[in-house]
Motif scaffolding. Structure first.
Motif, PDB file in Angstrom:
ATOM      1  N   ASN A 109       0.964  -1.211  -0.175  1.00  0.00           N
ATOM      2  CA  ASN A 109       0.072  -0.125   0.132  1.00  0.00           C
ATOM      3  C   ASN A 109       1.044   0.932   0.463  1.00  0.00           C
ATOM      4  N   ALA A 110       2.005   1.471  -0.678  1.00  0.00           N
ATOM      5  CA  ALA A 110       2.446   2.468  -1.424  1.00  0.00           C
ATOM      6  C   ALA A 110       2.913   2.754  -1.861  1.00  0.00           C
ATOM      7  N   GLU A 111       2.981   4.886  -1.718  1.00  0.00           N
ATOM      8  CA  GLU A 111       2.769   5.473  -3.701  1.00  0.00           C
ATOM      9  C   GLU A 111       4.518   5.447  -2.879  1.00  0.00           C
ATOM     10  N   TRP A 112       5.389   5.316  -4.595  1.00  0.00           N
ATOM     11  CA  TRP A 112       6.664   5.861  -5.235  1.00  0.00           C
ATOM     12  C   TRP A 112       6.207   6.912  -5.238  1.00  0.00           C
ATOM     13  N   ARG A 113       6.824   8.266  -5.494  1.00  0.00           N
ATOM     14  CA  ARG A 113       6.761   9.262  -6.420  1.00  0.00           C
ATOM     15  C   ARG A 113       7.676  10.062  -6.737  1.00  0.00           C
ATOM     16  N   PHE A 114       8.406  10.179  -8.225  1.00  0.00           N
ATOM     17  CA  PHE A 114       9.145  10.834  -8.897  1.00  0.00           C
ATOM     18  C   PHE A 114       8.823  12.381  -8.824  1.00  0.00           C
ATOM     19  N   GLY A 115       9.365  12.971  -8.927  1.00  0.00           N
ATOM     20  CA  GLY A 115       9.596  14.737  -8.880  1.00  0.00           C
ATOM     21  C   GLY A 115       9.997  14.350 -10.341  1.00  0.00           C
ATOM     22  N   LEU A 116       9.737  15.755 -10.688  1.00  0.00           N
ATOM     23  CA  LEU A 116      10.867  16.554 -12.280  1.00  0.00           C
ATOM     24  C   LEU A 116      11.823  17.181 -11.809  1.00  0.00           C
ATOM     25  N   ASP A 117      11.827  17.199 -10.140  1.00  0.00           N
ATOM     26  CA  ASP A 117      12.928  17.572 -10.001  1.00  0.00           C
ATOM     27  C   ASP A 117      14.449  16.544  -9.857  1.00  0.00           C
ATOM     28  N   GLY A 118      13.943  15.553  -9.961  1.00  0.00           N
ATOM     29  CA  GLY A 118      14.399  14.577  -9.258  1.00  0.00           C
ATOM     30  C   GLY A 118      14.373  14.049  -7.928  1.00  0.00           C
ATOM     31  N   SER A 119      12.880  14.415  -7.310  1.00  0.00           N
ATOM     32  CA  SER A 119      13.239  14.111  -5.852  1.00  0.00           C
ATOM     33  C   SER A 119      12.559  12.729  -5.943  1.00  0.00           C
ATOM     34  N   ILE A 120      12.822  11.943  -4.777  1.00  0.00           N
ATOM     35  CA  ILE A 120      11.980  10.465  -4.501  1.00  0.00           C
ATOM     36  C   ILE A 120      11.202  10.403  -3.700  1.00  0.00           C
ATOM     37  N   GLU A 121       9.461  10.471  -3.455  1.00  0.00           N
ATOM     38  CA  GLU A 121       9.225  10.031  -2.255  1.00  0.00           C
ATOM     39  C   GLU A 121       8.714   8.705  -1.483  1.00  0.00           C
ATOM     40  N   LEU A 122       8.025   8.855  -0.759  1.00  0.00           N
ATOM     41  CA  LEU A 122       7.612   6.950  -0.330  1.00  0.00           C
ATOM     42  C   LEU A 122       5.979   8.124   0.320  1.00  0.00           C
ATOM     43  N   TYR A 123       4.940   7.366   0.168  1.00  0.00           N
ATOM     44  CA  TYR A 123       3.834   7.817   0.614  1.00  0.00           C
ATOM     45  C   TYR A 123       2.960   6.379   1.155  1.00  0.00           C
TER      46      TYR A 123
END
Length: 123
Positions: free
Chosen positions: A35-49
């Motif tokens: 139940n995890a959401e991996w987000r990859f941003g335009l600025d190279g950011s990597i976040e886990l929600y």
């Protein structure tokens, strides 16, 4: 036959564009097993929600990760890094295909049991 050839040309162009961009795909991918959401941003950011609540579990900032590598191979486009704070190495692969799925591999330092799964693009 001409239609198949045209589709192959379009697919090859898309794949070539992916590698030419020299950037990992951006957006959100869902790991349904956790139940995890991996987000990859335009600025190279990597976040886990948390995919249900939207609560941020972790932000993989540049000062928290090491061994950052982005490269292309016959498997596809691969992004990998290590985070000593979480005690894990991460590898995301966008296979050479028309699918929007990514392959997620996690290697925890405290065990020989690794985690590998397909994660689905969030629409």
């Amino acid at each position: 036959m001409k239609k198949i050839f045209a589709v192959l040309i379009v697919a090859a162009t898309m794949v070539a564009g992916l590698f030419a961009a020299d950037k990992f795909p951006t957006g959100s991918w869902i790991d349904s097993r956790y139940n995890a959401e991996w987000r990859f941003g335009l600025d190279g950011s990597i976040e886990l929600y948390d995919a249900s609540t939207g609560e941020c579990y972790y932000k993989f900032t540049k000062n928290k990760i090491s061994n950052y590598k982005l490269g292309a191979s016959t498997e596809g486009l691969t992004l990998s890094f290590t985070c000593s704070e979480t005690g894990r190495s991460y590898k995301f692969t966008k296979p050479v295909s028309v699918s929007t799925d990514l392959i997620l591999e996690i290697d925890p330092v405290w065990t020989d049991e690794n985690y590998k799964t397909n994660i689905k693009f969030k629409k």
